[in-house]
Design a protein around this motif. Sequence first.
Motif, short mmCIF file in Angstrom:
data_model
loop_
_atom_site.label_atom_id
_atom_site.label_comp_id
_atom_site.label_asym_id
_atom_site.label_seq_id
_atom_site.Cartn_x
_atom_site.Cartn_y
_atom_site.Cartn_z
N VAL A 12 3.92 10.48 -5.88
CA VAL A 12 5.15 10.94 -6.55
C VAL A 12 4.85 11.30 -8.00
O VAL A 12 5.33 12.32 -8.53
N LEU A 13 4.03 10.49 -8.66
CA LEU A 13 3.63 10.78 -10.04
C LEU A 13 2.93 12.14 -10.12
O LEU A 13 3.18 12.93 -11.04
N LEU A 14 2.05 12.42 -9.17
CA LEU A 14 1.36 13.70 -9.16
C LEU A 14 2.33 14.86 -9.05
O LEU A 14 2.17 15.90 -9.71
N TYR A 15 3.37 14.70 -8.22
CA TYR A 15 4.35 15.77 -8.06
C TYR A 15 5.21 15.93 -9.32
O TYR A 15 5.57 17.06 -9.69
N LEU A 16 5.54 14.82 -9.95
CA LEU A 16 6.31 14.91 -11.20
C LEU A 16 5.51 15.64 -12.27
O LEU A 16 6.04 16.50 -13.00
N ILE A 17 4.22 15.31 -12.36
CA ILE A 17 3.35 15.99 -13.34
C ILE A 17 3.24 17.47 -13.01
O ILE A 17 3.29 18.33 -13.90
N GLU A 18 3.14 17.80 -11.71
CA GLU A 18 3.03 19.21 -11.32
C GLU A 18 4.31 19.98 -11.65
O GLU A 18 4.25 21.14 -12.08
N LEU A 19 5.46 19.34 -11.48
CA LEU A 19 6.72 20.00 -11.83
C LEU A 19 6.79 20.30 -13.32
O LEU A 19 7.22 21.39 -13.73
N VAL A 20 6.37 19.34 -14.13
CA VAL A 20 6.31 19.57 -15.58
C VAL A 20 5.32 20.68 -15.89
O VAL A 20 5.57 21.55 -16.73
N ASN A 21 4.18 20.64 -15.20
CA ASN A 21 3.14 21.64 -15.42
C ASN A 21 3.64 23.05 -15.08
O ASN A 21 3.35 24.03 -15.77
N ILE A 58 -2.74 10.13 0.88
CA ILE A 58 -1.88 9.05 1.37
C ILE A 58 -2.58 8.26 2.48
O ILE A 58 -2.60 7.03 2.47
N ILE A 59 -3.18 8.98 3.43
CA ILE A 59 -3.82 8.30 4.57
C ILE A 59 -5.00 7.45 4.12
O ILE A 59 -5.09 6.26 4.42
N PHE A 60 -5.92 8.05 3.37
CA PHE A 60 -7.11 7.33 2.96
C PHE A 60 -6.77 6.22 1.96
O PHE A 60 -7.32 5.13 2.03
N GLY A 61 -5.87 6.52 1.03
CA GLY A 61 -5.47 5.51 0.06
C GLY A 61 -4.82 4.31 0.72
O GLY A 61 -5.10 3.16 0.37
N PHE A 62 -3.96 4.56 1.70
CA PHE A 62 -3.29 3.48 2.42
C PHE A 62 -4.29 2.62 3.18
O PHE A 62 -4.23 1.39 3.13
N GLY A 94 0.81 -1.21 0.00
CA GLY A 94 0.00 0.00 0.00
C GLY A 94 0.85 1.25 0.00
O GLY A 94 0.58 2.21 -0.75
N LEU A 95 1.88 1.28 0.84
CA LEU A 95 2.77 2.43 0.88
C LEU A 95 3.46 2.62 -0.46
O LEU A 95 3.64 3.75 -0.93
N LEU A 96 3.85 1.51 -1.08
CA LEU A 96 4.53 1.59 -2.37
C LEU A 96 3.60 2.12 -3.45
O LEU A 96 3.95 3.05 -4.21
N VAL A 97 2.39 1.57 -3.54
CA VAL A 97 1.46 1.95 -4.60
C VAL A 97 0.96 3.39 -4.40
O VAL A 97 1.01 4.21 -5.31
N VAL A 98 0.49 3.68 -3.20
CA VAL A 98 -0.04 5.03 -2.94
C VAL A 98 1.08 6.06 -3.01
O VAL A 98 0.90 7.15 -3.58
N VAL A 106 -7.47 2.18 2.57
CA VAL A 106 -8.26 1.40 1.63
C VAL A 106 -7.45 0.22 1.10
O VAL A 106 -7.95 -0.90 0.98
N PHE A 107 -6.17 0.46 0.82
CA PHE A 107 -5.32 -0.60 0.26
C PHE A 107 -5.13 -1.76 1.22
O PHE A 107 -4.87 -2.89 0.78
N LEU A 108 -5.28 -1.52 2.51
CA LEU A 108 -5.14 -2.62 3.48
C LEU A 108 -6.16 -3.72 3.23
O LEU A 108 -5.98 -4.85 3.70
N SER A 109 -7.23 -3.40 2.53
CA SER A 109 -8.23 -4.42 2.19
C SER A 109 -7.92 -5.11 0.86
O SER A 109 -8.70 -5.96 0.42
N GLY A 110 -6.82 -4.75 0.22
CA GLY A 110 -6.42 -5.43 -1.00
C GLY A 110 -6.36 -4.52 -2.21
O GLY A 110 -6.98 -3.45 -2.25
N LEU A 111 -5.60 -4.95 -3.21
CA LEU A 111 -5.41 -4.15 -4.43
C LEU A 111 -6.72 -3.99 -5.19
O LEU A 111 -7.02 -2.91 -5.70
N ARG A 112 -7.53 -5.07 -5.27
CA ARG A 112 -8.81 -4.99 -5.99
C ARG A 112 -9.73 -3.95 -5.36
O ARG A 112 -10.38 -3.17 -6.06
N VAL A 113 -9.76 -3.94 -4.04
CA VAL A 113 -10.60 -2.97 -3.33
C VAL A 113 -10.10 -1.55 -3.60
O VAL A 113 -10.89 -0.64 -3.87
N PHE A 114 -8.80 -1.36 -3.55
CA PHE A 114 -8.22 -0.03 -3.78
C PHE A 114 -8.52 0.47 -5.18
O PHE A 114 -8.95 1.61 -5.37
N ILE A 115 -8.30 -0.39 -6.17
CA ILE A 115 -8.54 0.02 -7.57
C ILE A 115 -10.01 0.33 -7.80
O ILE A 115 -10.35 1.31 -8.47
#
Length: 208
Positions: A33-42, A87-91, A24-28, A93-102
Motif C-alpha cells: 500500500v505504501l508503494l502505491y501511495l508513493i506512486e500516486l504522489v509520483n 506479496i506472495i514471496f514476502g508473505f 505477514g499479510l498486515l506487514v507485507v 518469508v514472513f511465515l518464518s518470523g519478522l526477523r527472517v523477513f527483515i
Amino acid sequence: MVLDASPGGRPGPGDTTAARARRGLLVVGSFVVLLYLIELVNIALFHSLNRTFGLRPRSADGILDILTFPLLHANLTHLMSNTLPLIIFGFLVFLSGLRVFITALAASWLVSGIVVWFIGGSSVTVGASGLVFGLFSFLLVRGFVNRSWWQIVLSVVLFMAYGSILFGILPTVASFVSWQAHLGGAIGGVIAALLLSGRRGRPAAVGR
C-alpha cells in the motif's frame, strides 16, 4: 510448518502459524500500500521523484539513493507487475518470523542497490523488482541451507511456478530492464539465507 522457537525451544505464546500469517499479510500488505501511495504522489508530480530519488550509478550522491530506489516505479504498470510476486514471496518469508523477513528484505534491498551502483547502466534505476528477486532466491535456497525438507519442497514448487523469472538476472538488450538490480537482489537473498542459517546453528549461552 516449522517455526522459529523461543529460547526454551517452544514457540512463544500466540506465536502460531496462523498468527504469523495474519501479521505477514498486515506487514507485507502495508508495504505494498505504501508503494502505491508513493506512486500516486509520483504520478501527481510527473514522476519527478524518480529523478531525485532514483538510483544514479557511480555518482557520489547516488549512494543514498540505494535507500529509496525500490520505493519508486517508472509507472503504475511497472508497480503492478511487481505487486503479486512481492506479496506472495514476502508473505511466505514472513511465515518464518519478522526477523527472517527483515533480514531477507534488507539484504535484498542493500545488495541490489550496491550492484546497481557499481555496474548499472547510465539511466536512473527505480523499482522493487530487486526485492522480488531477493525474496524469491531466499525461498529457493534456504531449505537446502537449513536442510529442511518442507522448505525444500516449497522451493521446488516455487521454482516450477516462478522459475522463469530467473532469466531476469541475465544481461538483456532491453535498456529499460535493470538486470543488475535483479542479480543484486538474488545475491542478497542467498546471503540472507546463509546469515540466518549461521545464527540458527549457534548454541545458546548458558550462565552459571
